[in-house]
Scaffold this active site. Structure first.
Site, PDB file in Angstrom:
ATOM      1  N   GLY A 241       0.841  -1.250   0.112  1.00 26.62           N
ATOM      2  CA  GLY A 241      -0.139   0.130   0.005  1.00 26.62           C
ATOM      3  C   GLY A 241       0.786   0.979  -0.013  1.00 26.62           C
ATOM      4  O   GLY A 241       2.131   1.205  -0.518  1.00 26.62           O
ATOM      5  N   SER A 242       0.098   2.377   0.608  1.00 24.56           N
ATOM      6  CA  SER A 242       1.099   3.590   0.567  1.00 24.56           C
ATOM      7  C   SER A 242       2.338   3.562   1.650  1.00 24.56           C
ATOM      8  O   SER A 242       2.222   2.888   2.533  1.00 24.56           O
ATOM      9  CB  SER A 242       0.040   4.838   0.779  1.00 24.56           C
ATOM     10  OG  SER A 242      -0.472   4.311   2.003  1.00 24.56           O
ATOM     11  N   GLY A 246       2.815   2.275   5.282  1.00 24.85           N
ATOM     12  CA  GLY A 246       4.176   1.451   5.800  1.00 24.85           C
ATOM     13  C   GLY A 246       4.871   2.179   6.868  1.00 24.85           C
ATOM     14  O   GLY A 246       5.076   1.427   7.776  1.00 24.85           O
ATOM     15  N   GLU A 263       5.703  -3.550   0.582  1.00 21.47           N
ATOM     16  CA  GLU A 263       5.724  -3.042  -0.770  1.00 21.47           C
ATOM     17  C   GLU A 263       4.884  -1.774  -0.862  1.00 21.47           C
ATOM     18  O   GLU A 263       3.484  -1.691  -0.822  1.00 21.47           O
ATOM     19  CB  GLU A 263       4.713  -4.098  -1.456  1.00 21.47           C
ATOM     20  CG  GLU A 263       5.652  -5.408  -1.698  1.00 21.47           C
ATOM     21  CD  GLU A 263       6.811  -5.432  -2.716  1.00 21.47           C
ATOM     22  OE1 GLU A 263       7.387  -4.325  -3.113  1.00 21.47           O
ATOM     23  OE2 GLU A 263       7.430  -6.573  -2.772  1.00 21.47           O
ATOM     24  N   CYS A 297       1.443   0.860  -8.685  1.00 24.16           N
ATOM     25  CA  CYS A 297       2.703   1.398  -7.924  1.00 24.16           C
ATOM     26  C   CYS A 297       3.868   1.581  -8.922  1.00 24.16           C
ATOM     27  O   CYS A 297       4.674   2.036  -8.639  1.00 24.16           O
ATOM     28  CB  CYS A 297       3.003   0.177  -7.026  1.00 24.16           C
ATOM     29  SG  CYS A 297       3.072  -1.470  -7.545  1.00 24.16           S
TER      30      CYS A 297
HETATM   31  P1  NAD Z   1      -3.391   2.403   1.274  1.00 28.76           P
HETATM   32  O1  NAD Z   1      -2.053   2.540   1.938  1.00 28.76           O
HETATM   33  O2  NAD Z   1      -4.549   3.465   1.440  1.00 28.76           O
HETATM   34  O3  NAD Z   1      -4.093   1.015   2.023  1.00 28.76           O
HETATM   35  C1  NAD Z   1      -3.334  -0.457   1.689  1.00 28.76           C
HETATM   36  C2  NAD Z   1      -3.924  -1.276   2.577  1.00 28.76           C
HETATM   37  O4  NAD Z   1      -3.401  -0.867   4.172  1.00 28.76           O
HETATM   38  C3  NAD Z   1      -5.457  -1.334   2.866  1.00 28.76           C
HETATM   39  O5  NAD Z   1      -5.795  -2.807   3.124  1.00 28.76           O
HETATM   40  C4  NAD Z   1      -5.593  -0.535   4.189  1.00 28.76           C
HETATM   41  O6  NAD Z   1      -6.842  -0.673   4.932  1.00 28.76           O
HETATM   42  C5  NAD Z   1      -4.606  -0.821   5.131  1.00 28.76           C
HETATM   43  N1  NAD Z   1      -3.927   0.020   6.051  1.00 28.76           N
HETATM   44  C6  NAD Z   1      -3.841   1.436   5.710  1.00 28.76           C
HETATM   45  N2  NAD Z   1      -3.422   2.051   6.774  1.00 28.76           N
HETATM   46  C7  NAD Z   1      -3.179   1.089   7.763  1.00 28.76           C
HETATM   47  C8  NAD Z   1      -2.649   0.872   9.135  1.00 28.76           C
HETATM   48  N3  NAD Z   1      -2.191   2.084   9.931  1.00 28.76           N
HETATM   49  N4  NAD Z   1      -2.731  -0.066   9.682  1.00 28.76           N
HETATM   50  C9  NAD Z   1      -2.826  -1.312   8.911  1.00 28.76           C
HETATM   51  N5  NAD Z   1      -3.499  -1.524   7.713  1.00 28.76           N
HETATM   52  C10 NAD Z   1      -3.437  -0.078   7.126  1.00 28.76           C
HETATM   53  O7  NAD Z   1      -3.204   1.901  -0.074  1.00 28.76           O
HETATM   54  P2  NAD Z   1      -4.270   1.955  -1.333  1.00 28.76           P
HETATM   55  O8  NAD Z   1      -4.894   3.335  -1.843  1.00 28.76           O
HETATM   56  O9  NAD Z   1      -5.168   0.884  -1.227  1.00 28.76           O
HETATM   57  O10 NAD Z   1      -3.073   1.415  -2.676  1.00 28.76           O
HETATM   58  C11 NAD Z   1      -2.294   2.365  -3.430  1.00 28.76           C
HETATM   59  C12 NAD Z   1      -0.854   2.794  -2.900  1.00 28.76           C
HETATM   60  O11 NAD Z   1      -0.378   1.184  -2.662  1.00 28.76           O
HETATM   61  C13 NAD Z   1       0.058   3.510  -3.591  1.00 28.76           C
HETATM   62  O12 NAD Z   1       0.766   4.054  -2.824  1.00 28.76           O
HETATM   63  C14 NAD Z   1       0.671   2.276  -4.391  1.00 28.76           C
HETATM   64  O13 NAD Z   1       1.916   2.663  -4.985  1.00 28.76           O
HETATM   65  C15 NAD Z   1       1.028   1.266  -3.362  1.00 28.76           C
HETATM   66  N6  NAD Z   1       1.120  -0.165  -3.956  1.00 28.76           N
HETATM   67  C16 NAD Z   1       2.264  -0.753  -3.857  1.00 28.76           C
HETATM   68  C17 NAD Z   1       2.622  -1.874  -4.487  1.00 28.76           C
HETATM   69  C18 NAD Z   1       4.246  -2.348  -4.237  1.00 28.76           C
HETATM   70  O14 NAD Z   1       4.292  -3.683  -4.810  1.00 28.76           O
HETATM   71  N7  NAD Z   1       5.177  -1.580  -3.993  1.00 28.76           N
HETATM   72  C19 NAD Z   1       1.754  -2.484  -5.242  1.00 28.76           C
HETATM   73  C20 NAD Z   1       0.546  -1.957  -5.246  1.00 28.76           C
HETATM   74  C21 NAD Z   1       0.100  -0.752  -4.562  1.00 28.76           C
END
Ligand code: NAD
Length: 509
Positions: A241-242, A246, A263, A297
């Site tokens: 995720g974002s 992380g 990731e 991503c």
């Molecule tokens: P996001 O960070 O908003 O959410 C991702 C996941 O994390 C969701 O399931 C969310 O519920 C969970 N989450 C968020 N905050 C959390 C916390 N504090 N504790 C535990 N869980 C939490 O991301 P998004 O908007 O769903 O996806 C887009 C982002 O993901 C972009 O930044 C993209 O670059 C990244 N991404 C990276 C990869 C990679 O492999 N590097 C792959 C796909 C997406």
């Protein structure tokens, strides 16, 4: 720019129900979660969210299942994953429909996502017979020195909306053959495809006589994600995720000495050198920058073009952007579907305004589309912005289709620009000059986890390790030896002689 009119919410709902029915999913109706489609921006179903008590039980169940799963021979664990792959193949179209409905991906990309899942299952089945350890030359006579790999425990998989199914399979297929059990917290934006994947894994488990609890789905928002992060029973948190997410979870898992596989966000660049095949570069750039509506991503966000060819390259990219068909992701002629939400569209508008304030010029795109036909959805025209330099807005990942164009004079300068962002996921160079290509791939070249030559930044194969450096988190998923992140290593010294010899010639007693 041509547009294709999206279907009505009712049509999308019917399509979702048909796919779910064929897969065999019964929706957990209730409150707490909305299954929404970005195609119209409206709610399709209201679903019951997993409660904290249920999530706690899911972890206990996965801990319980680990007791037998860890000693099940790895090739036998592969049988479960092989069956999952068969079921994914059987339901490829239905699963792709659900990806399109919930993530807004065009049909070809949605099918590609499911193909990627089938591919990783095949990879993991092969891996189930190749979890190799080393034998190391011992310095002591009559001794054997070796390392063995053992399962870790429960893996908590937290995944993002934009690869709602593939990222789960990268983690789950590999974790399962490694002998781990999995608790999956998918994005709250994609519950339907998550239910479908989880259901197919349950079926695969039933078909192969494996306890269902080797995998549990928790369908909820970030509060339940936070529970997994804090739970000492979760040995590895694999979170996609974002960077914001992380940064929040990394220290929490570290504080309890758990493991993370992160990731996170990317801010990917392609360098176009004067020798480049510009036709090839054009295709690679447009797919990587505008494909998936800029919501990968690995999306190309920065184009670093040599000064001598910049005008020609930019003109060609802009001309291609003007012809991109935007709209209904189910239509075969559409290349750009909707953004996931209004929030994403607003972020794009704000980033474009900031880019202009920082001296940039929007050359094409940025305007919203289909506002009358789908008033609650967010369709936008992908934008190209020429920047005078790499300003503050360019250093950030805006999860929308904005391509910033920068120019360079010599390759060192281009590589420095490539590396001068906080993220380090993907990068590429278009060049026919072997010296330039090798320089880009060398230790003082691109600092990213993925560095390509003569292709764009997106569209990785599952055979390679996937992930990136710096604020991208440093994790590696999928192919190569990424499996090691899902296992623990034990170093074994076996003395088969009749004397006790100490290492480093130490004498004692
Ligand atoms: P996001 O960070 O908003 O959410 C991702 C996941 O994390 C969701 O399931 C969310 O519920 C969970 N989450 C968020 N905050 C959390 C916390 N504090 N504790 C535990 N869980 C939490 O991301 P998004 O908007 O769903 O996806 C887009 C982002 O993901 C972009 O930044 C993209 O670059 C990244 N991404 C990276 C990869 C990679 O492999 N590097 C792959 C796909 C997406």
């Amino acid at each position: 720019m041509p547009e294709t009119i999206p279907p009505s919410t009712e049509t999308v709902r019917e399509l979702a129900l048909s796919s779910l029915r064929r897969i065999g999913v019964v929706l957990p109706e209730g409150e707490g979660l909305h299954a929404r489609t970005p195609i119209t921006g409206e709610t399709l179903f209201r679903l019951a969210a997993t409660t904290a008590e249920e999530a706690d039980l899911a972890v206990s169940d996965a801990v319980g299942a680990f007791e037998t799963w860890r000693t099940t021979p790895a090739p036998a664990r592969g049988v479960l994953v092989r069956r999952l792959g068969e079921l994914l193949r059987e339901h490829k179209n239905d699963l792709a429909d659900l990806v399109t409905i919930e993530a807004g991906k065009i049909r070809s990309e949605a099918l590609g996502e499911i193909q990627e899942m089938i591919d990783i299952c095949e990879f993991a089945v092969g891996l189930s017979r190749q979890l190799y350890g080393r034998t190391i030359a011992s310095e002591r006579p009559g001794h054997r020195l070796a390392e063995t790999w053992h399962p870790l425990g429960v893996v908590g998989v937290i995944s993002a909306f934009n690869f709602p199914a593939a990222v789960w399979s990268w983690n789950t297929a590999v974790a399962l053959v490694c002998g781990d059990t999995v608790v999956w917290k998918p994005s709250e934006l994609t519950p339907l495809i998550s239910l479908a994947c989880s259901h197919l894994l349950d079926r695969a488990a039933a078909d192969t006589g494996v306890p269902r609890d080797v995998h549990r789905l928790v369908l909820a928002g970030r509060d339940i994600g936070e529970m997994l992060v804090e739970d000492p029973r979760v040995a590895l948190v694999s979170a996609t995720g974002s960077t914001r997410m992380g940064r929040a979870i990394g220290p929490k898992v570290a504080a309890r000495f758990g493991r993370t596989l992160l990731e996170l966000g990317g801010n990917n660049a392609s360098i176009v050198a004067p020798s480049a095949d510009l036709d090839l570069a054009l295709s690679g750039i447009v797919f990587a920058a505008a494909g998936t509506a800029g919501q990968r991503c690995t999306t190309l966000r920065r184009l670093i073009v040599h000064r001598d060819i910049a005008d020609e390259m930019v003109d060609r990219v802009v001309a291609a952007y003007r012809k991109l068909p935007i709209g209904d992701p189910f239509s075969d002629s559409t290349l750009v579907g909707p953004l996931i939400s209004r929030v994403a569209a607003d972020a794009m508008t704000q980033a474009l305004a900031r880019a202009e304030a920082e001296g940039g010029k929007v050359l094409v795109g940025g305007d919203s589309r289909l506002s009358e036909e789908a008033p609650h959805a967010s369709y936008v025209a992908p934008a190209v912005v020429r920047m005078p330099e790499q300003t503050a807005v360019v250093l950030e990942e805006t999860f929308a289709p904005i391509l910033y164009v920068l120019t360079y004079e010599d390759l060192d300068e281009a590589i420095a620009l490539n590396n001068a962002v906080p993220q380090g996921l993907s990068s590429s160079i278009f060049t026919l000059d072997q010296r330039e290509a090798e320089r880009f791939l060398a230790a003082d070249g691109s600092d990213c986890g993925i560095s390509n030559v003569n292709i764009g930044t997106s569209g990785a194969e599952i055979g390679g390790a996937f992930g990136g450096e710096k604020e991208t988190g440093g994790g590696r998923e999928s192919g190569s030896d990424s499996w090691r992140a899902y296992m623990r290593r034990a170093t074994n010294t076996v003395n088969y002689s009749s004397t006790l010899t100490l290492a480093q010639n130490v004498s004692f007693l």
